[in-house]
Design a protein around this motif. Structure first.
Motif, PDB file in Angstrom:
ATOM      1  N   THR A 121     133.263  55.463  84.043  1.00 48.95           N
ATOM      2  CA  THR A 121     132.585  54.254  83.567  1.00 48.95           C
ATOM      3  C   THR A 121     131.290  54.601  82.852  1.00 48.95           C
ATOM      4  O   THR A 121     130.966  54.024  81.805  1.00 48.95           O
ATOM      5  CB  THR A 121     132.295  53.319  84.755  1.00 48.95           C
ATOM      6  OG1 THR A 121     133.531  52.917  85.343  1.00 48.95           O
ATOM      7  CG2 THR A 121     131.531  52.093  84.307  1.00 48.95           C
ATOM      8  N   THR A 122     130.540  55.550  83.392  1.00 49.62           N
ATOM      9  CA  THR A 122     129.299  55.986  82.744  1.00 49.62           C
ATOM     10  C   THR A 122     129.586  56.529  81.354  1.00 49.62           C
ATOM     11  O   THR A 122     128.874  56.218  80.387  1.00 49.62           O
ATOM     12  CB  THR A 122     128.611  57.067  83.594  1.00 49.62           C
ATOM     13  OG1 THR A 122     128.379  56.568  84.914  1.00 49.62           O
ATOM     14  CG2 THR A 122     127.274  57.476  82.981  1.00 49.62           C
ATOM     15  N   LEU A 123     130.632  57.312  81.228  1.00 47.48           N
ATOM     16  CA  LEU A 123     130.991  57.898  79.935  1.00 47.48           C
ATOM     17  C   LEU A 123     131.464  56.837  78.946  1.00 47.48           C
ATOM     18  O   LEU A 123     131.158  56.898  77.756  1.00 47.48           O
ATOM     19  CB  LEU A 123     132.082  58.951  80.132  1.00 47.48           C
ATOM     20  CG  LEU A 123     131.692  60.141  81.019  1.00 47.48           C
ATOM     21  CD1 LEU A 123     132.921  60.993  81.327  1.00 47.48           C
ATOM     22  CD2 LEU A 123     130.612  60.981  80.367  1.00 47.48           C
ATOM     23  N   LEU A 124     132.211  55.855  79.440  1.00 43.74           N
ATOM     24  CA  LEU A 124     132.708  54.786  78.572  1.00 43.74           C
ATOM     25  C   LEU A 124     131.606  53.831  78.134  1.00 43.74           C
ATOM     26  O   LEU A 124     131.787  53.079  77.169  1.00 43.74           O
ATOM     27  CB  LEU A 124     133.797  53.989  79.303  1.00 43.74           C
ATOM     28  CG  LEU A 124     135.157  54.673  79.478  1.00 43.74           C
ATOM     29  CD1 LEU A 124     136.005  53.903  80.489  1.00 43.74           C
ATOM     30  CD2 LEU A 124     135.896  54.768  78.143  1.00 43.74           C
ATOM     31  N   SER A 125     130.475  53.851  78.830  1.00 44.02           N
ATOM     32  CA  SER A 125     129.413  52.883  78.562  1.00 44.02           C
ATOM     33  C   SER A 125     128.527  53.278  77.389  1.00 44.02           C
ATOM     34  O   SER A 125     127.683  52.484  76.965  1.00 44.02           O
ATOM     35  CB  SER A 125     128.540  52.701  79.816  1.00 44.02           C
ATOM     36  OG  SER A 125     129.304  52.160  80.878  1.00 44.02           O
ATOM     37  N   THR A 126     128.677  54.510  76.887  1.00 48.05           N
ATOM     38  CA  THR A 126     127.882  54.928  75.739  1.00 48.05           C
ATOM     39  C   THR A 126     128.612  54.564  74.454  1.00 48.05           C
ATOM     40  O   THR A 126     129.787  54.216  74.463  1.00 48.05           O
ATOM     41  CB  THR A 126     127.620  56.445  75.777  1.00 48.05           C
ATOM     42  OG1 THR A 126     128.871  57.132  75.791  1.00 48.05           O
ATOM     43  CG2 THR A 126     126.820  56.830  76.999  1.00 48.05           C
ATOM     44  N   GLY A 145     122.837  54.583  83.787  1.00 51.23           N
ATOM     45  CA  GLY A 145     123.885  54.698  82.785  1.00 51.23           C
ATOM     46  C   GLY A 145     124.988  53.677  82.861  1.00 51.23           C
ATOM     47  O   GLY A 145     125.924  53.725  82.065  1.00 51.23           O
ATOM     48  N   ILE A 146     124.923  52.743  83.799  1.00 49.80           N
ATOM     49  CA  ILE A 146     125.991  51.743  83.921  1.00 49.80           C
ATOM     50  C   ILE A 146     125.637  50.478  83.136  1.00 49.80           C
ATOM     51  O   ILE A 146     126.095  50.277  82.037  1.00 49.80           O
ATOM     52  CB  ILE A 146     126.284  51.424  85.401  1.00 49.80           C
ATOM     53  CG1 ILE A 146     126.812  52.682  86.108  1.00 49.80           C
ATOM     54  CG2 ILE A 146     127.334  50.318  85.506  1.00 49.80           C
ATOM     55  CD1 ILE A 146     128.130  53.197  85.575  1.00 49.80           C
ATOM     56  N   ARG A 190     121.670  63.443  77.084  1.00 48.60           N
ATOM     57  CA  ARG A 190     121.241  62.237  77.804  1.00 48.60           C
ATOM     58  C   ARG A 190     122.233  61.886  78.907  1.00 48.60           C
ATOM     59  O   ARG A 190     121.838  61.530  80.026  1.00 48.60           O
ATOM     60  CB  ARG A 190     121.107  61.085  76.812  1.00 48.60           C
ATOM     61  CG  ARG A 190     120.770  59.735  77.424  1.00 48.60           C
ATOM     62  CD  ARG A 190     120.473  58.725  76.331  1.00 48.60           C
ATOM     63  NE  ARG A 190     120.340  57.383  76.863  1.00 48.60           N
ATOM     64  CZ  ARG A 190     121.317  56.505  76.908  1.00 48.60           C
ATOM     65  NH1 ARG A 190     122.521  56.828  76.457  1.00 48.60           N
ATOM     66  NH2 ARG A 190     121.117  55.293  77.395  1.00 48.60           N
ATOM     67  N   THR A 191     123.522  61.991  78.613  1.00 45.64           N
ATOM     68  CA  THR A 191     124.538  61.645  79.594  1.00 45.64           C
ATOM     69  C   THR A 191     124.539  62.638  80.754  1.00 45.64           C
ATOM     70  O   THR A 191     124.732  62.250  81.911  1.00 45.64           O
ATOM     71  CB  THR A 191     125.924  61.590  78.943  1.00 45.64           C
ATOM     72  OG1 THR A 191     125.908  60.591  77.906  1.00 45.64           O
ATOM     73  CG2 THR A 191     126.999  61.237  79.947  1.00 45.64           C
TER      74      THR A 191
END
Length: 207
Positions: free
Chosen positions: A30-35, A126-127, A83-84
Motif C-alpha cells: 500500500t505504501t508503494l502504491l500510494s506514491t 507514507g499511507i 524517500r520511500t
C-alpha cells in the motif's frame, strides 16, 4: 473479472490472511502504491523487497536504508526510491511501537468502524487517505466485517462501465467473496481508459 480480476496483493505474491506477516506485507504494498508511480512498478518493488527478506516490520526496520533503496531500484522504482526507503523504515518502527508488529491489533482497536480504521491507517508514514482506501479495499478479503468496502476509485471505474453506484449493488453483481477482485478490476478500469474500452468492446461483441 476475466481480464482484470486480480487483487494487487495477489500480483505482489502476498498470500493474504489474517496473520501478522501478510497483513504487514499488504501495508508495504500500500505504501508503494500510494506514491505517484505506476501500479506495475509498485507491485514489482514489493516483490523485490519481499524477496530480499524484508517481509516483516522487524526485517524492514533492521534493513539498512541503502538496502531498501537497492531493492526498490531493482524494480525501477525511481525518483521516489530514497524517500520511500525512509518511509518504509519509519513505518516499520511505527508498526512495532504502536501495534507490536501485529496489525490485527489495529483491526480490533477499530472494531467494525471502517472510518476509525481508516484514520488509524492514515497515521502510518507514507499511507494517507488514498493509501488507507487501498488497504481497506484489499484487506476486506480477510477482514470481512469491513465488506462491502468500495472507495472512489472503484466507483470511478464503475461509472466508466455504466455499472451501479452503490457498494451493495456492485456486490450483488459478483457476490461478497469476489468483491475484492471486482474492486481491483474496476480500479484498473478507472486509471486506464483503454481497459474500459476493451471491456466495452468485448461486451458489445457478445451482445
Amino acid at each position: 473479472m476475466k481480464r482484470y480480476g486480480r487483487t494487487y496483493a495477489e500480483e505482489a505474491g502476498i498470500r493474504l490472511s489474517d496473520r501478522p506477516k501478510p497483513l504487514y506485507q499488504l501495508l508495504v504494498l500500500t505504501t508503494l502504491l500510494s506514491t505517484r508511480i505506476s501500479a506495475t512498478i509498485a507491485v514489482a518493488a514489493a516483490r523485490q523487497l519481499f524477496a530480499a527478506g524484508y517481509d516483516s516490520p522487524e526485517a524492514m526496520r533492521d534493513a539498512s536504508w541503502q538496502d531498501r533503496v537497492d531493492a526498490l531500484g531493482r524494480a525501477h522504482y525511481k525518483r521516489y526510491d530514497e524517500r520511500t526507503s525512509t518511509m518504509l523504515g519509519h513505518s516499520a518502527e511505527f508498526c512495532l511501537e504502536h501495534w507490536g508488529g501485529d496489525l490485527r491489533r489495529l483491526h480490533r482497536e477499530a472494531g467494525r468502524d471502517a472510518r476509525l480504521l481508516r484514520r488509524l491507517l492514515d497515521e502510518f508514514p507514507g499511507i494517507g487517505p488514498t493509501g488507507a482506501d487501498i488497504y481497506l479495499r484489499e484487506v476486506q478479503a480477510v477482514w470481512t466485517d469491513l465488506a462491502p468496502f468500495v472507495d472512489r476509485k472503484v466507483f470511478a471505474g464503475a461509472k466508466r462501465l455504466d455499472l451501479p453506484a452503490s457498494a451493495e449493488e456492485l456486490t450483488g453483481l459478483v457476490g461478497p467473496d469476489e468483491l475484492p477482485r471486482f474492486a481491483s478490476a474496476l480500479v484498473r478500469v478507472s486509471i486506464d481508459r483503454k481497459a474500459a474500452d476493451e471491456v466495452r468492446a468485448e461486451v458489445t461483441a457478445r451482445t
